[in-house]
Motif scaffolding. Structure first.
Motif, PDB file in Angstrom:
ATOM      1  N   PHE A  13       0.817  -1.213   0.000  1.00  0.00           N
ATOM      2  CA  PHE A  13       0.000   0.000   0.000  1.00  0.00           C
ATOM      3  C   PHE A  13       0.850   1.263   0.000  1.00  0.00           C
ATOM      4  O   PHE A  13       0.428   2.299  -0.461  1.00  0.00           O
ATOM      5  CB  PHE A  13      -0.880   0.052   1.260  1.00  0.00           C
ATOM      6  CG  PHE A  13      -1.992  -0.958   1.265  1.00  0.00           C
ATOM      7  CD1 PHE A  13      -2.162  -1.822   2.338  1.00  0.00           C
ATOM      8  CD2 PHE A  13      -2.879  -1.043   0.210  1.00  0.00           C
ATOM      9  CE1 PHE A  13      -3.199  -2.737   2.355  1.00  0.00           C
ATOM     10  CE2 PHE A  13      -3.915  -1.967   0.219  1.00  0.00           C
ATOM     11  CZ  PHE A  13      -4.076  -2.811   1.298  1.00  0.00           C
ATOM     12  N   MET A  32      -0.239  -9.600   9.184  1.00  0.00           N
ATOM     13  CA  MET A  32       0.368  -8.408   8.575  1.00  0.00           C
ATOM     14  C   MET A  32       1.532  -8.888   7.707  1.00  0.00           C
ATOM     15  O   MET A  32       2.326  -9.713   8.147  1.00  0.00           O
ATOM     16  CB  MET A  32       0.898  -7.455   9.659  1.00  0.00           C
ATOM     17  CG  MET A  32      -0.152  -6.959  10.636  1.00  0.00           C
ATOM     18  SD  MET A  32      -1.337  -5.832   9.894  1.00  0.00           S
ATOM     19  CE  MET A  32      -0.401  -4.322   9.786  1.00  0.00           C
ATOM     20  N   LEU A  41       4.346  -2.672   7.209  1.00  0.00           N
ATOM     21  CA  LEU A  41       3.444  -3.814   7.370  1.00  0.00           C
ATOM     22  C   LEU A  41       2.113  -3.546   6.663  1.00  0.00           C
ATOM     23  O   LEU A  41       1.556  -2.463   6.800  1.00  0.00           O
ATOM     24  CB  LEU A  41       3.186  -4.077   8.864  1.00  0.00           C
ATOM     25  CG  LEU A  41       4.406  -4.531   9.685  1.00  0.00           C
ATOM     26  CD1 LEU A  41       4.063  -4.558  11.167  1.00  0.00           C
ATOM     27  CD2 LEU A  41       4.881  -5.904   9.235  1.00  0.00           C
ATOM     28  N   ASP A  43      -1.823  -4.828   6.002  1.00  0.00           N
ATOM     29  CA  ASP A  43      -2.891  -5.659   6.549  1.00  0.00           C
ATOM     30  C   ASP A  43      -3.411  -6.629   5.488  1.00  0.00           C
ATOM     31  O   ASP A  43      -3.836  -6.213   4.407  1.00  0.00           O
ATOM     32  CB  ASP A  43      -4.031  -4.752   7.047  1.00  0.00           C
ATOM     33  CG  ASP A  43      -5.224  -5.528   7.533  1.00  0.00           C
ATOM     34  OD1 ASP A  43      -6.354  -5.214   7.113  1.00  0.00           O
ATOM     35  OD2 ASP A  43      -5.044  -6.460   8.342  1.00  0.00           O
ATOM     36  N   SER A  46      -7.070  -6.162   4.195  1.00  0.00           N
ATOM     37  CA  SER A  46      -7.206  -5.006   3.301  1.00  0.00           C
ATOM     38  C   SER A  46      -6.636  -5.330   1.920  1.00  0.00           C
ATOM     39  O   SER A  46      -7.178  -4.888   0.904  1.00  0.00           O
ATOM     40  CB  SER A  46      -6.490  -3.789   3.884  1.00  0.00           C
ATOM     41  OG  SER A  46      -7.005  -3.476   5.144  1.00  0.00           O
ATOM     42  N   VAL A  50      -8.706  -5.034  -1.633  1.00  0.00           N
ATOM     43  CA  VAL A  50      -8.215  -4.280  -2.798  1.00  0.00           C
ATOM     44  C   VAL A  50      -8.128  -5.199  -4.017  1.00  0.00           C
ATOM     45  O   VAL A  50      -8.513  -4.824  -5.132  1.00  0.00           O
ATOM     46  CB  VAL A  50      -6.845  -3.626  -2.494  1.00  0.00           C
ATOM     47  CG1 VAL A  50      -6.177  -3.113  -3.749  1.00  0.00           C
ATOM     48  CG2 VAL A  50      -7.019  -2.505  -1.493  1.00  0.00           C
TER      49      VAL A  50
ATOM     50  N   LYS B  80      -7.775   1.204  -1.336  1.00  0.00           N
ATOM     51  CA  LYS B  80      -6.331   1.264  -1.092  1.00  0.00           C
ATOM     52  C   LYS B  80      -6.026   2.199   0.088  1.00  0.00           C
ATOM     53  O   LYS B  80      -5.192   1.887   0.946  1.00  0.00           O
ATOM     54  CB  LYS B  80      -5.648   1.777  -2.361  1.00  0.00           C
ATOM     55  CG  LYS B  80      -4.185   1.443  -2.454  1.00  0.00           C
ATOM     56  CD  LYS B  80      -3.666   1.808  -3.829  1.00  0.00           C
ATOM     57  CE  LYS B  80      -2.164   1.756  -3.847  1.00  0.00           C
ATOM     58  NZ  LYS B  80      -1.597   2.217  -5.104  1.00  0.00           N
ATOM     59  N   LEU B  82      -8.035   2.860   2.532  1.00  0.00           N
ATOM     60  CA  LEU B  82      -8.470   2.133   3.732  1.00  0.00           C
ATOM     61  C   LEU B  82      -7.360   1.186   4.180  1.00  0.00           C
ATOM     62  O   LEU B  82      -7.049   1.080   5.362  1.00  0.00           O
ATOM     63  CB  LEU B  82      -9.708   1.277   3.409  1.00  0.00           C
ATOM     64  CG  LEU B  82     -11.077   1.851   3.649  1.00  0.00           C
ATOM     65  CD1 LEU B  82     -12.152   0.854   3.266  1.00  0.00           C
ATOM     66  CD2 LEU B  82     -11.256   2.248   5.107  1.00  0.00           C
ATOM     67  N   GLY B  83      -6.775   0.507   3.197  1.00  0.00           N
ATOM     68  CA  GLY B  83      -5.700  -0.436   3.495  1.00  0.00           C
ATOM     69  C   GLY B  83      -4.515   0.255   4.152  1.00  0.00           C
ATOM     70  O   GLY B  83      -3.932  -0.257   5.115  1.00  0.00           O
ATOM     71  N   VAL B  84      -4.169   1.435   3.644  1.00  0.00           N
ATOM     72  CA  VAL B  84      -3.039   2.193   4.211  1.00  0.00           C
ATOM     73  C   VAL B  84      -3.341   2.558   5.658  1.00  0.00           C
ATOM     74  O   VAL B  84      -2.518   2.334   6.557  1.00  0.00           O
ATOM     75  CB  VAL B  84      -2.794   3.475   3.391  1.00  0.00           C
ATOM     76  CG1 VAL B  84      -1.881   4.437   4.125  1.00  0.00           C
ATOM     77  CG2 VAL B  84      -2.197   3.133   2.045  1.00  0.00           C
ATOM     78  N   ILE B  86      -5.629   1.337   7.815  1.00  0.00           N
ATOM     79  CA  ILE B  86      -5.782   0.185   8.709  1.00  0.00           C
ATOM     80  C   ILE B  86      -4.424  -0.461   8.994  1.00  0.00           C
ATOM     81  O   ILE B  86      -4.115  -0.813  10.133  1.00  0.00           O
ATOM     82  CB  ILE B  86      -6.776  -0.850   8.113  1.00  0.00           C
ATOM     83  CG1 ILE B  86      -8.185  -0.258   8.115  1.00  0.00           C
ATOM     84  CG2 ILE B  86      -6.741  -2.161   8.876  1.00  0.00           C
ATOM     85  CD1 ILE B  86      -9.199  -1.071   7.340  1.00  0.00           C
ATOM     86  N   SER B  87      -3.598  -0.583   7.956  1.00  0.00           N
ATOM     87  CA  SER B  87      -2.272  -1.185   8.130  1.00  0.00           C
ATOM     88  C   SER B  87      -1.439  -0.352   9.101  1.00  0.00           C
ATOM     89  O   SER B  87      -0.764  -0.896   9.976  1.00  0.00           O
ATOM     90  CB  SER B  87      -1.537  -1.286   6.792  1.00  0.00           C
ATOM     91  OG  SER B  87      -2.221  -2.115   5.898  1.00  0.00           O
ATOM     92  N   LYS B  88      -1.495   0.955   8.929  1.00  0.00           N
ATOM     93  CA  LYS B  88      -0.717   1.858   9.799  1.00  0.00           C
ATOM     94  C   LYS B  88      -1.197   1.761  11.247  1.00  0.00           C
ATOM     95  O   LYS B  88      -0.394   1.703  12.179  1.00  0.00           O
ATOM     96  CB  LYS B  88      -0.879   3.300   9.296  1.00  0.00           C
ATOM     97  CG  LYS B  88       0.241   4.204   9.724  1.00  0.00           C
ATOM     98  CD  LYS B  88       1.488   4.064   8.842  1.00  0.00           C
ATOM     99  CE  LYS B  88       2.590   4.959   9.366  1.00  0.00           C
ATOM    100  NZ  LYS B  88       3.759   4.269   9.790  1.00  0.00           N
ATOM    101  N   LYS B  90      -2.742  -0.787  12.722  1.00  0.00           N
ATOM    102  CA  LYS B  90      -2.380  -2.097  13.292  1.00  0.00           C
ATOM    103  C   LYS B  90      -0.889  -2.150  13.581  1.00  0.00           C
ATOM    104  O   LYS B  90      -0.459  -2.688  14.611  1.00  0.00           O
ATOM    105  CB  LYS B  90      -2.748  -3.225  12.324  1.00  0.00           C
ATOM    106  CG  LYS B  90      -4.214  -3.580  12.317  1.00  0.00           C
ATOM    107  CD  LYS B  90      -4.457  -4.823  11.479  1.00  0.00           C
ATOM    108  CE  LYS B  90      -5.872  -5.292  11.635  1.00  0.00           C
ATOM    109  NZ  LYS B  90      -6.148  -6.494  10.848  1.00  0.00           N
ATOM    110  N   SER B  91      -0.108  -1.597  12.666  1.00  0.00           N
ATOM    111  CA  SER B  91       1.350  -1.598  12.824  1.00  0.00           C
ATOM    112  C   SER B  91       1.747  -0.765  14.049  1.00  0.00           C
ATOM    113  O   SER B  91       2.615  -1.166  14.832  1.00  0.00           O
ATOM    114  CB  SER B  91       1.935  -1.080  11.525  1.00  0.00           C
ATOM    115  OG  SER B  91       3.181  -0.599  11.668  1.00  0.00           O
ATOM    116  N   ILE B  94       0.917  -2.752  17.153  1.00  0.00           N
ATOM    117  CA  ILE B  94       1.914  -3.807  17.387  1.00  0.00           C
ATOM    118  C   ILE B  94       3.142  -3.216  18.056  1.00  0.00           C
ATOM    119  O   ILE B  94       3.659  -3.763  19.032  1.00  0.00           O
ATOM    120  CB  ILE B  94       2.288  -4.519  16.061  1.00  0.00           C
ATOM    121  CG1 ILE B  94       1.131  -5.387  15.566  1.00  0.00           C
ATOM    122  CG2 ILE B  94       3.541  -5.382  16.227  1.00  0.00           C
ATOM    123  CD1 ILE B  94       1.294  -5.923  14.160  1.00  0.00           C
TER     124      ILE B  94
END
Lengths: 81, 134
Positions: A13, A32, A41, A43, A46, A50, B80, B82-84, B86-88, B90-91, B94
């Motif tokens: 992403f 992840m 990382l 997800d 997600s 996509v 995309k 949303l993915g950025v 959500i990933s951020k 969660k990261s 962690i």
């Protein structure tokens, strides 16, 4: 009608680099995935969403292309007669 | 980063109101800038948020749904984007929930160049002091 198959590659992403699977690792919902290029990382859920949207887009474009092709052929046959 | 502030604000709005990503829109105006700065304790200007929005649009994290005079009205998050976000999130979670030992280990890993340099410099300095002192 033959089934058509397309491959959709998961891309990071953050930097758009194709993501590589770590050897023998299976990914599940909630995981992840680390990008080897930028170390961010991503997800897994997600990434799947996509990929689904991309798949829908490709299927729609291919469907429109096939319909246009078939319509074009039918029109040619009508005018040939 | 202002880009993440924009994306996170949209996700918060989605979660608070039970909306999906294609029903939430964002407009960057003075009122929005005030709300963002209050929410995230930042001091972004309207120009900074507009530049961030341009970056998000370029990366396909946001898309324009209004084609008029204002490029910053009714921006919508993409899958995309949303993915950025959500990933951020969660990261960051962690990283925050790492045990103390893992935090120390990661910090050492991040600064290993400096640690190696100090590891060479300190004994060398000690040797120099001993030679000059003796």
């Amino acid at each position: 009608m033959n089934n058509k198959y397309f491959t959709i590659q998961h891309k990071c992403f953050f930097c758009n680099t194709p993501l590589e699977r770590e050897s023998n690792k299976e990914y599940n919902s909630g995981d992840m995935i680390k990008c080897q290029s930028c170390q961010e990382l991503n997800d897994y859920d997600s990434l799947v969403e996509v990929a689904k949207e991309e798949g829908k887009r490709i299927a729609k474009e291919e469907g429109i292309r096939i319909i246009k092709e078939n319509l074009g052929n039918k029109m040619k046959n009508i005018f040939k007669k | 980063m202002p880009e993440h502030a924009l994306l996170n604000d949209i996700i918060d709005c989605m979660e608070e109101n039970g909306h999906t990503y294609n029903t939430v829109h964002l407009t960057i105006n003075d009122k929005f800038v005030e709300e963002i700065n209050e929410k995230f304790k930042t001091k972004y200007t309207i120009d900074e948020l507009r530049k961030a929005a341009d970056k998000c649009v370029a990366h396909e994290w946001l898309k324009r749904t209004f084609y008029g005079d204002d490029d910053y009205q009714d921006l919508q998050i993409t899958p995309k984007g949303l993915g950025v976000a959500i990933s951020k999130r969660k990261s960051d979670d962690i990283k925050r929930n790492r045990p103390m030992l893992k935090k120390a280990s990661d910090s050492i890993e991040d600064h290993k160049g400096l640690i190696i340099f100090l590891g060479v410099l300190i004994p060398f300095a000690a040797l120099l002091i001993k030679i000059l002192g003796g």
